[in-house]
Design a protein around this motif. Sequence first.
Motif, PDB file in Angstrom:
ATOM      1  N   CYS A  42       0.823  -1.211   0.000  1.00  0.00           N
ATOM      2  CA  CYS A  42       0.000   0.000   0.000  1.00  0.00           C
ATOM      3  C   CYS A  42       0.857   1.261   0.000  1.00  0.00           C
ATOM      4  N   GLN A  43       2.069   1.164   0.529  1.00  0.00           N
ATOM      5  CA  GLN A  43       2.983   2.307   0.547  1.00  0.00           C
ATOM      6  C   GLN A  43       3.637   2.529  -0.806  1.00  0.00           C
ATOM      7  N   GLY A  44       3.431   1.587  -1.746  1.00  0.00           N
ATOM      8  CA  GLY A  44       3.937   1.812  -3.102  1.00  0.00           C
ATOM      9  C   GLY A  44       4.943   0.810  -3.612  1.00  0.00           C
ATOM     10  N   ALA A  45       5.286  -0.212  -2.806  1.00  0.00           N
ATOM     11  CA  ALA A  45       6.210  -1.238  -3.291  1.00  0.00           C
ATOM     12  C   ALA A  45       5.528  -2.086  -4.359  1.00  0.00           C
ATOM     13  N   ASP A  46       6.313  -2.631  -5.281  1.00  0.00           N
ATOM     14  CA  ASP A  46       5.768  -3.500  -6.325  1.00  0.00           C
ATOM     15  C   ASP A  46       5.733  -4.964  -5.890  1.00  0.00           C
ATOM     16  N   ASP A  47       6.635  -5.341  -5.001  1.00  0.00           N
ATOM     17  CA  ASP A  47       6.677  -6.714  -4.499  1.00  0.00           C
ATOM     18  C   ASP A  47       7.301  -6.693  -3.117  1.00  0.00           C
ATOM     19  N   TYR A  48       7.092  -7.770  -2.376  1.00  0.00           N
ATOM     20  CA  TYR A  48       7.540  -7.832  -0.980  1.00  0.00           C
ATOM     21  C   TYR A  48       7.971  -9.259  -0.716  1.00  0.00           C
TER      22      TYR A  48
END
Length: 238
Positions: free
Chosen positions: A104-110
Amino acid sequence: MRNPPPSIIGPPMKVLVVEDEKKVRSFIVQALSGEGMVCDEAATVEELLASLGSGGYDLVVLDRLLGSEDSLGSIPEIRRACPSAGILVLSALSEVDEKVRGLCQGADDYLGKPFHVSELIARLRALYRRGQTSEKGAKDTEISYGDLRIDLETQRVFRGESRIELTGKEFKILCLLARHPGRVFSKAKILDEVWDINHYPESNVVEVTIANLRAKIERGREPLIHSRRGAGYWLGEE
């Protein structure tokens, strides 16, 4: 003769590896360099922000905790400096709620720690391919619908004369819907197109991000994005 790694066919991927543990950072850089990627390194948020001055990164591998700082707060700066870069967050905070927060903070993958380097490489290549496909698919430099205007080159969004600030993920969802007005996109399809995490169907990241997007682009204006329970979301007439 051994075939070259896929990443070095054409221009090599340029990656910024941000990790405060030197052994882990060196391990990642060595693995990615062995796949033909060009890597720069940073160990702190300050070094990360300084590195962004050179720009031109295709991918950013971002450790979640840099010393005592949560690096998620630096994602807007990364987006401003490298709008098309894929951002993959690494973290020992690997519970679903934490992954959703990162996305939700803007990362594309985790990717949770500990991780297999082969999975890291595969995910980075997938992010890179997705970015390349998006750029090739964007034949025009602008998308418009009614009073909505999206400048694809500068990633600026307007309704009428008013500029609207969006996060990276909000911008990607808006572009996806605006390129296909009237087409209904399921939650699973949006996850796959924007986050590439269709293996996390229990996540509510799509609902949260679209709610924030609608609040920004529809405040005091005619609604543009609609939803139907069990079907999905679309942009256009209800």
